[in-house]
Scaffold this active site. Structure first.
Site, PDB file in Angstrom:
ATOM      1  N   HIS A   1      35.403 -44.839  40.040  1.00  0.00           N
ATOM      2  CA  HIS A   1      35.884 -43.462  40.045  1.00  0.00           C
ATOM      3  C   HIS A   1      35.021 -42.583  39.153  1.00  0.00           C
ATOM      4  CE1 HIS A   1      40.117 -45.097  41.086  1.00  0.00           C
ATOM      5  NE2 HIS A   1      39.705 -44.395  42.133  1.00  0.00           N
TER       6      HIS A   1
ATOM      7  N   CYS B   1      42.834 -44.088  33.114  1.00  0.00           N
ATOM      8  CA  CYS B   1      43.344 -44.680  34.346  1.00  0.00           C
ATOM      9  C   CYS B   1      44.826 -45.050  34.245  1.00  0.00           C
ATOM     10  CB  CYS B   1      42.547 -45.930  34.702  1.00  0.00           C
ATOM     11  SG  CYS B   1      40.844 -45.618  35.213  1.00  0.00           S
TER      12      CYS B   1
END
Length: 285
Positions: free
Chosen positions: A181, A275
């Site tokens: 990501h 996250c």
């Protein structure tokens, strides 16, 4: 696009304003059941010690509460081994809440728990149905939105976001496929500073980011241990892993208070503090 109407609004306009309310999920059933990123590939044989991961996550939650952050825990489910990474199931942009369309089959269904929480609290949300997007690829800075184009977030979603968010300038940031990501290689920590692992980007995007921020380079070694994936909680306070000594030293030299918490068991699955948190309310500053 599916829309649920409601009465209450939340708010997030940056990655660094004081964090007031956040969603987490304990890693009760955490495991590497299907390799879906490079970090997991490294740890597949060792896998995850669930008890250790739970203890580390509990410590992280305790520390957030010590800093007057309201921590809301979603219910873990055995069929979702990646559920600890709540960041990906949705995101708050200004006063709008979006629910993700997950980019990996192993994570499909996690976003339904987020929808359930939003509906319980009568919070307006929109579901991005047309193209895949995960919250780890979404980074906000006031009226600017950076969207990582990755294996989990498609370029097609940019048009949808531009249409739904006319008040934002939306910048797509393609990253190399080996990185999961955007927040694994880039993270804004103040109005003029950002952490970055520059090999993940093309020169065009690096030039754009360098024109806006003083970029703090994160080494290959500390990128692997999620050096960019810190969590800013406001007032120049940042959660970071103890093992990322260079990042932590760089931050302290710049006047940040670094809150070191060991979640080394959790990062084996490819994510760290950012996250593991889904901010739904930050101070409006």
């Amino acid at each position: 696009m599916e829309i649920s109407r409601s009465t209450e609004q939340l708010n997030c306009k940056s990655e660094f304003a004081s964090l007031e309310k956040v969603l987490v999920c304990p890693p009760t059933y955490m495991s590497i059941s299907e390799v879906i990123n490079e970090t997991q590939k490294h740890y597949i044989e060792e896998n995850i010690d669930e008890n250790k991961a739970i203890k580390q996550h509990n410590k992280f939650v305790e520390k957030m509460k010590e800093h007057q952050i309201e921590v809301i825990s979603l219910d873990p489910m055995e069929k979702f081994p990646e559920q600890v990474f709540t960041r990906d199931i949705g995101f708050t942009l200004g006063d709008k809440v979006f629910v993700s369309r997950m980019g990996s089959g192993v994570r499909d269904g996690e976003e339904e728990l987020f929808k359930g929480w939003l509906e319980k609290h009568e919070i307006t949300y929109e579901v991005l149905q047309d193209s895949s997007i995960e919250g780890g690829d979404v980074i906000i800075d006031q009226d600017t939105l950076f969207v990582g184009i990755s294996g989990r977030t498609s370029s097609e979603v940019i048009h949808t976001l531009e249409k739904q968010l006319p008040e934002f300038q939306v910048y797509p940031l393609p990253i190399k496929k080996s990185y999961l990501h955007l927040d694994c290689v880039f993270n804004i920590i103040s109005p003029n500073e950002a952490l970055i692992h520059s090999p993940a980007f093309r020169q065009k995007e690096l030039a754009l980011l360098a024109s806006r921020y003083d970029l703090i380079e994160v080494s290959k070694e500390e990128q692997f241990t999620m050096g960019t994936n810190v969590l800013s909680v406001g007032n120049k306070k940042i959660f970071s892993l103890p093992c990322n000594a260079q990042v932590n030293n760089d931050l302290r030299r710049r006047g940040y208070e670094v809150i070191e918490v060991d979640i080394s068991e959790i990062i084996k699955s490819g994510g760290s503090f950012r996250c593991c948190t889904l901010p739904v309310k930050r101070q409006n500053n």
